[in-house]
Motif scaffolding. Structure first.
Motif, PDB file in Angstrom:
ATOM      1  N   ARG A 122       0.881  -1.170  -0.087  1.00  0.00           N
ATOM      2  CA  ARG A 122      -0.107   0.074  -0.161  1.00  0.00           C
ATOM      3  C   ARG A 122       0.674   1.277   0.002  1.00  0.00           C
ATOM      4  O   ARG A 122       0.600   2.282  -0.488  1.00  0.00           O
ATOM      5  N   LYS A 125       2.070   1.925  -3.610  1.00  0.00           N
ATOM      6  CA  LYS A 125       1.014   2.536  -4.334  1.00  0.00           C
ATOM      7  C   LYS A 125       1.009   3.827  -4.078  1.00  0.00           C
ATOM      8  O   LYS A 125       0.946   4.428  -5.205  1.00  0.00           O
ATOM      9  N   TYR A 126       0.778   4.164  -2.871  1.00  0.00           N
ATOM     10  CA  TYR A 126       0.542   5.565  -2.725  1.00  0.00           C
ATOM     11  C   TYR A 126       1.710   6.527  -2.721  1.00  0.00           C
ATOM     12  O   TYR A 126       1.440   7.937  -3.191  1.00  0.00           O
ATOM     13  N   ILE A 129       1.258   7.272  -6.513  1.00  0.00           N
ATOM     14  CA  ILE A 129       0.104   8.147  -6.676  1.00  0.00           C
ATOM     15  C   ILE A 129       0.592   9.446  -6.269  1.00  0.00           C
ATOM     16  O   ILE A 129       0.200  10.699  -6.968  1.00  0.00           O
ATOM     17  N   ASP A 170      -5.047   2.306   4.076  1.00  0.00           N
ATOM     18  CA  ASP A 170      -4.821   3.326   3.169  1.00  0.00           C
ATOM     19  C   ASP A 170      -4.712   4.728   3.752  1.00  0.00           C
ATOM     20  O   ASP A 170      -4.001   5.592   3.460  1.00  0.00           O
ATOM     21  N   VAL A 174      -1.695   7.216   3.594  1.00  0.00           N
ATOM     22  CA  VAL A 174      -1.750   8.607   3.145  1.00  0.00           C
ATOM     23  C   VAL A 174      -1.265   9.687   3.874  1.00  0.00           C
ATOM     24  O   VAL A 174      -0.504  10.354   3.611  1.00  0.00           O
ATOM     25  N   TYR A 196      -6.310  12.965  -1.310  1.00  0.00           N
ATOM     26  CA  TYR A 196      -5.984  11.540  -1.787  1.00  0.00           C
ATOM     27  C   TYR A 196      -6.800  10.529  -0.871  1.00  0.00           C
ATOM     28  O   TYR A 196      -6.867   9.438  -1.505  1.00  0.00           O
ATOM     29  N   TYR A 197      -7.373  10.984   0.126  1.00  0.00           N
ATOM     30  CA  TYR A 197      -8.401  10.231   0.845  1.00  0.00           C
ATOM     31  C   TYR A 197      -9.627  11.369   1.537  1.00  0.00           C
ATOM     32  O   TYR A 197      -9.149  11.647   2.434  1.00  0.00           O
TER      33      TYR A 197
END
Length: 220
Positions: A122, A125-126, A129, A170, A174, A196-197
């Motif tokens: 995770r 991934k972020y 991003i 997540d 973040v 992002y969240y």
């Protein structure tokens, strides 16, 4: 006013912790004025009293055969078994033992292994991003912090985070990545997290409830 102790740290913000002994600790740096601490305590008094009541009424019952445990937000039943050990379908099997905390030992090993795999994925991934990258990643046994980001952008997460739903994991990821750019919890920080969240407020409530569950299950 609630009785409390002050524990001075290098943190930039005020924080309240309820210890296992049902004591209230205020953690802050030495520059914070006593008046500001007392105002903060007054603002959080309802929450503090609720937590203290929970801790005082907490039963010293350890999880064991038939208990429910959490993994990625889903409950699994613990089954004591001679034949196998580990997670199968909707159950978590452990061998019999005279050690009352044996279930905790087996589960902690399982949680740590999964935390390294899942949270690392995770985080990667972020980072991609958000375009922000940590210098180091680690898993800790912290009881009071889901994650942390150092001044050198080293990011750590407690293994207890894998008890949470993957979507909430997540959020914590973040949150810590955002600290690479914004080192405090100011407006710019929350704007970055929200970008992002967006549902971060709901995730924070979820984590508060999970913290209570972890205490009830005698993990801390």
């Amino acid at each position: 006013m609630v009785d409390y102790e002050i524990k001075y740290t290098n943190r930039k913000t005020l924080a309240i912790y309820i210890t296992k002994e049902a004591r209230v600790e205020v953690r802050c740096n030495k520059r914070v004025r006593k008046a500001d601490i007392e105002r903060f305590i007054c603002e959080k008094e309802k929450w503090i009293n609720e937590k203290l009541e929970l801790m005082r009424n907490r039963k010293s019952v350890l999880i064991g055969n038939g208990s429910k445990i959490l993994y990625l937000g889903k409950e699994y039943e613990i089954v004591v078994s001679e034949s196998k050990e580990g997670m199968y379908d909707d159950k978590f099997f452990v061998h019999p033992s005279s050690d009352k905390r044996y279930v905790y030992i087996v589960l902690e090993k399982f949680y740590k292994q999964k935390a390294k795999e899942i949270i690392a994925e995770r985080l990667h991934k972020y980072e991609q991003i958000m375009g922000l990258y940590s210098t180091k990643f680690g898993i800790t046994s912290a009881n009071t912090r889901w994650g942390s980001c150092s001044g050198k952008n080293s990011i750590n997460f407690t293994w207890k985070l894998v008890m949470a739903d993957i979507d909430v994991i997540d959020y914590v990821v973040v949150h810590e990545i955002a600290h690479i750019k914004e080192k405090n919890h100011g407006k710019n920080f929350w704007n970055l997290v929200g970008k992002y969240y967006p549902n971060y407020k709901s995730a924070r409530v979820y984590l508060r409830n999970l913290s209570v569950r972890i205490q009830q299950d005698n993990w801390i």
